[in-house]
Each structure stands twice: as C-alpha cells, then as structure tokens.
Enzyme design. Structure first.
Site, mmCIF file in Angstrom:
data_model
loop_
_atom_site.group_PDB
_atom_site.id
_atom_site.type_symbol
_atom_site.label_atom_id
_atom_site.label_comp_id
_atom_site.label_asym_id
_atom_site.label_seq_id
_atom_site.Cartn_x
_atom_site.Cartn_y
_atom_site.Cartn_z
ATOM 1 N N CYS A 190 -10.184 -15.432 4.042
ATOM 2 C CA CYS A 190 -10.809 -14.760 2.890
ATOM 3 C C CYS A 190 -9.781 -13.996 2.072
ATOM 4 O O CYS A 190 -9.203 -13.010 2.543
ATOM 5 C CB CYS A 190 -11.926 -13.877 3.433
ATOM 6 S SG CYS A 190 -12.342 -12.443 2.470
ATOM 7 N N CYS A 221 -10.359 -10.279 1.331
ATOM 8 C CA CYS A 221 -10.158 -9.464 2.544
ATOM 9 C C CYS A 221 -8.685 -9.090 2.682
ATOM 10 O O CYS A 221 -8.332 -7.973 3.041
ATOM 11 C CB CYS A 221 -10.582 -10.223 3.798
ATOM 12 S SG CYS A 221 -12.301 -10.720 3.787
#
Ligand SMILES: Cc1cc2nc3c(=O)[nH]c(=O)nc-3n(C[C@H](O)[C@H](O)[C@H](O)COP(=O)(O)OP(=O)(O)OC[C@H]3O[C@@H](n4cnc5c(N)ncnc54)[C@H](O)[C@@H]3O)c2cc1C
Lengths: 108, 303
Positions: free
Chosen positions: A33, A36
């Site tokens: 991700c 993230c």
C-alpha cells in the site's frame, strides 16, 4: 521515546494495545500500500515526540486478518486511537501530520 | 541488460516533464516520456505570467511546441499512463496501461497534481466504510462482495480489472473511457460490467456503503465504491519506490536542490513537489532534474 513504532499482531494486540497502561495509536497497514508507506515516517516522527505518553504501533493487515475485521477496517492506512481498550477516534488515509498530531494531542 | 534500456524515463508530459526531456536529451541521454498532453494542468490554461512572453499564450500550444523541441533532441514520447513502477538492481521498470514494460537507469516524476475526490454526497462520511481511493490497498477487504469503480481513465479501468480477482461483481462507472485500445480490449473481454455515459450522484449507506445513486437515475447495490479518477499519482507510483513525502501534507515528494529524492536515480519536478503550482517553477525544476538525471545515468553506464 525514540524506541520506534511497535509491531503488533493478532496475538499481541490485546496485551500491547487493549491492556496498555497508556493510550495507543495503531496504524493498520500493508506492504503493498503506497499511502501506508507515505505515512510511516510521520508515525515515526510523532513517536519520537510523544512516545513517552502514547504507544505508537502498527499492525500488518496481511499477517493479522482478525484484528482489522474486528474493527471493521476496509481501507488502509487506517489509524485508530485506543484508550482503556476502547476506540476513541479513527482516521482513514494518508492525512497531513498536523491532522494526526491533533489526534495524538487529544489523548495526552 | 534489457535490450531497450533508457537513460532517463520521465512520467508526465507537462512543462516539468518536457523541460526535463529537453535538458536530458540535449545532453545525449536516451530519453522516453510518458503521459497525455490533455491531462496536463496546462492544457486548458492561458498563460500571462511566464517570463519573456508578453502575449497571452495558450497552454495547448506550449505543450505541443515543447514536445517538438524535445523530439528534435531525439526524446521519444508515448501517450500512455504508467500503472506500476518498480526499482530493482539499480534500474527502474515502468509498466504502461497497454501492458508494455520499459526499463531506465533514472526516473523523473512529473505527474503534476490531480483531483482525487468525487465531491458527492455521502463520500466523505463513508470513507473507510466502503469508500476507497486505492484499489491496490483495499481490494482484499472486498472478497466476495459487490463493488463499483468510478473514473474515466487508466486507474479506474485497471482497478476494475484487478478487483475481478477479489469481488463477486465489479461495475465500472464512467462518462467516457479515455484509455488505450489495448486496455479497452482487455476490459471488453473481462467480466467487468461497464456503465457508460453517467456518473455518481450520491453514495448511500447508514454505517457502511449500501448503494450508489447514478445521475441517470439508476441505483447500484454495492458494498464498496472505489474512486479512481485520472491516472495513478504520486501516492501510488512514488511511495512504493520508497520516496519520502513532505510530512506536513503527505502529498508532495521531497527533493533537494538537485531535484533528487531519497532514492538514488529518482528525481521529481513540477507541481508534484509542492507549491507554488506555476509553470516557471515546473520548468526550473525540470531543467535541473533533466541535467542531474542525464549525468547520473552516464555515471551508472560507465561504472
Ligand atoms: C486553469 C489553470 C490555469 C493556470 N494558469 C497558470 C498561469 O497563468 N501561470 C502559471 O505559471 N501556471 C498556471 N497554471 C498551473 C500550471 O498549469 C502548472 O503549474 C503546470 O502545468 C505544472 O506542470 P507539471 O509538469 O508539474 O504538471 P502537469 O502540467 O499537470 O502535467 C502532468 C503530466 O503528467 C501526466 N501523468 C499523470 N499521471 C500519469 C501517469 N500515471 N502516467 C503517465 N503520465 C501521467 C499527465 O498526463 C500530464 O501530462 C494553471 C493551471 C490551471 C489548471
């Protein structure tokens, strides 16, 4: 302070977060991700500043599927602030540092 | 070594990417530029504050002239979006929406900034409860469920195809698809249910997303909606390479005065590095990034 962000998983979540003697901010993330990854350094900076009074932790949703399900997480990064085992507040997405700092200050 | 190894790859053909291409190609580097002129912020603008040009200049004409200039130094252009980036063995690999792969010694990011939110009723309230802005991040949470993707371009199309491996039903809501023919064929041969010619009016749900109301009056029963406007941006293409973002907003890529990011061989220029969002800044940064990348690639090739 400066100990770095603590890695927690399905097994350690209860003892490290829910039963912590301090408020805890948990970053639910995964290695694939992008957002993230972008927010990880912000967590680190906040840990350096506020790590004495708050637990800063991260939980890899890839390895620990149960905890995210329990908190109905459907997007990452999701950051949840816990106090006395309960959810106090929640933020979704790679938000500005000031935003996250505001959340942290609530718990101080 | 891959047979088509470039010295400098540039994502974005706005003023930042074009100036980077001009400077790197004029230093004899082998340069390739990705992107679509109409997706540049400059495309619809008219410029009055750019140095040494008193007349109002049309952005579209500037973009066309810049491309010709870069091509005169042998830079190659490909009007496609990049959907994935990788950094392995000191080389960058770029994957296009048509499924081709290109490899380069350096990479300059000049994707500009683009709108990511739909701005419709229900969207903000249901973020993280069915509303998502990242298929790659969140697809896994929708196993066996029904989902919709909204967007007209490569991010929405590739996102919808990715979701087929997770969700039960995948709808793609779009006004008009603006993607390459190859990607269009791939979509057509897939199980994605394409709903063209309309847009999202409202996202409905009490605690979680339950339905999506379309402008044509139709209602879709879905558990999630992925908002994927435009092409993939900095958070998707740069963060996974390990690029550091500015802590204040977590939106812009951090660079030094040489336009270097924290990753060797990776540069950024233009709106993507932060405000002011102006052509003069984009070309200034593009110039520096182009020169630095060309030099870095040469050193790498000689080593
Ligand atoms: C209405 C308007 C008026 C403006 N007026 C002025 C003005 O008067 N003066 C001024 O100085 N500035 C003005 N600006 C701002 C100026 O247009 C921008 O600062 C400038 O275009 C930034 O250049 P850039 O190269 O960083 O990004 P952009 O020009 O936005 O270019 C981005 C490029 O990246 C490409 N791209 C994005 N994602 C991908 C992907 N995944 N794969 C491949 N390619 C991708 C796009 O296709 C596009 O080619 C104006 C902007 C607007 C919208």
């Amino acid at each position: 302070m400066g100990q770095g962000v603590l890695d927690v998983d399905d097994n350690s979540f209860e003892s490290e977060i829910l039963k912590a003697d301090k408020p805890a901010l948990v970053d639910f993330w995964a290695p694939w991700c992008g957002p993230c990854k972008a927010i990880a350094p912000v967590m680190k900076e906040l840990e350096e500043a506020y790590g004495d009074s708050i637990v800063f932790a991260r939980c890899n949703v890839d390895n620990s599927p149960n905890t995210p399900t329990q908190y109905s997480i459907r997007a990452i990064p999701t950051l949840i602030l816990f106090q006395d085992g309960k959810v106090v507040d929640q933020i979704v997405g790679a938000v500005p540092k000031s935003h996250l700092e505001g959340l942290v200050k609530k718990a101080l | 070594m891959p047979k088509d190894l470039y010295d400098v790859a540039i994502i974005g053909c706005g003023p930042g990417g074009l100036q980077a291409a001009i400077h790197s190609a004029s230093k004899k580097a082998k340069v390739i530029v990705f992107g679509k002129p109409r997706n540049s912020s400059l495309y619809k603008a008219h410029i009055a504050n750019f140095c040494c040009s008193e007349k109002l200049i049309s952005g579209k004409e500037m973009l066309e002239a810049g491309r010709k200039q870069a091509e005169s130094f042998d830079a190659v252009f490909l009007e496609e979006d990049i959907i994935e980036t990788k950094n392995e063995n000191k080389l960058f690999s770029l994957f296009t929406e048509s499924g081709e792969t290109f490899t380069s010694r350096t990479l300059i990011l000049s994707m500009g900034v683009a709108r990511k939110k739909l701005r419709v009723k229900g969207e903000k309230r249901l973020v993280g409860r069915g509303v998502s802005y990242c298929v790659d991040c969140d697809a896994n949470f929708y196993r066996g469920l029904d989902v919709a993707v909204v967007g007209n371009e490569s991010a929405a199309t590739t996102g919808a195809i990715t979701l087929l491996s997770y969700a039960k039903t995948v709808y793609l809501i779009c006004r008009k698809l603006m993607i390459t023919d190859t990607l269009y064929e791939q979509l057509r041969n897939s199980q994605v249910k394409v709903i063209q010619g309309t847009w999202v009016k409202e996202i409905i749900g009490t605690n979680d997303v339950e339905r999506v109301l379309l402008k044509n009056g139709e209602t879709l029963k879905v558990n999630g909606i992925f908002v994927e406007l435009g092409a993939k941006g900095a958070l998707e293409l740069a963060a996974n390479l390990g690029a550091i973002f500015d802590a204040e907003t977590v939106s812009f890529i951090e660079t030094n005065r040489k336009q270097e990011t924290n990753i060797p061989g990776l540069y950024a220029a233009g709106d993507i590095t932060g405000q002011p969002w102006q052509i003069a800044k984009a070309v200034g940064e593009g110039c520096v990034a182009g020169i630095e990348a060309a030099e870095y690639a040469k050193k790498l090739a000689d080593s």
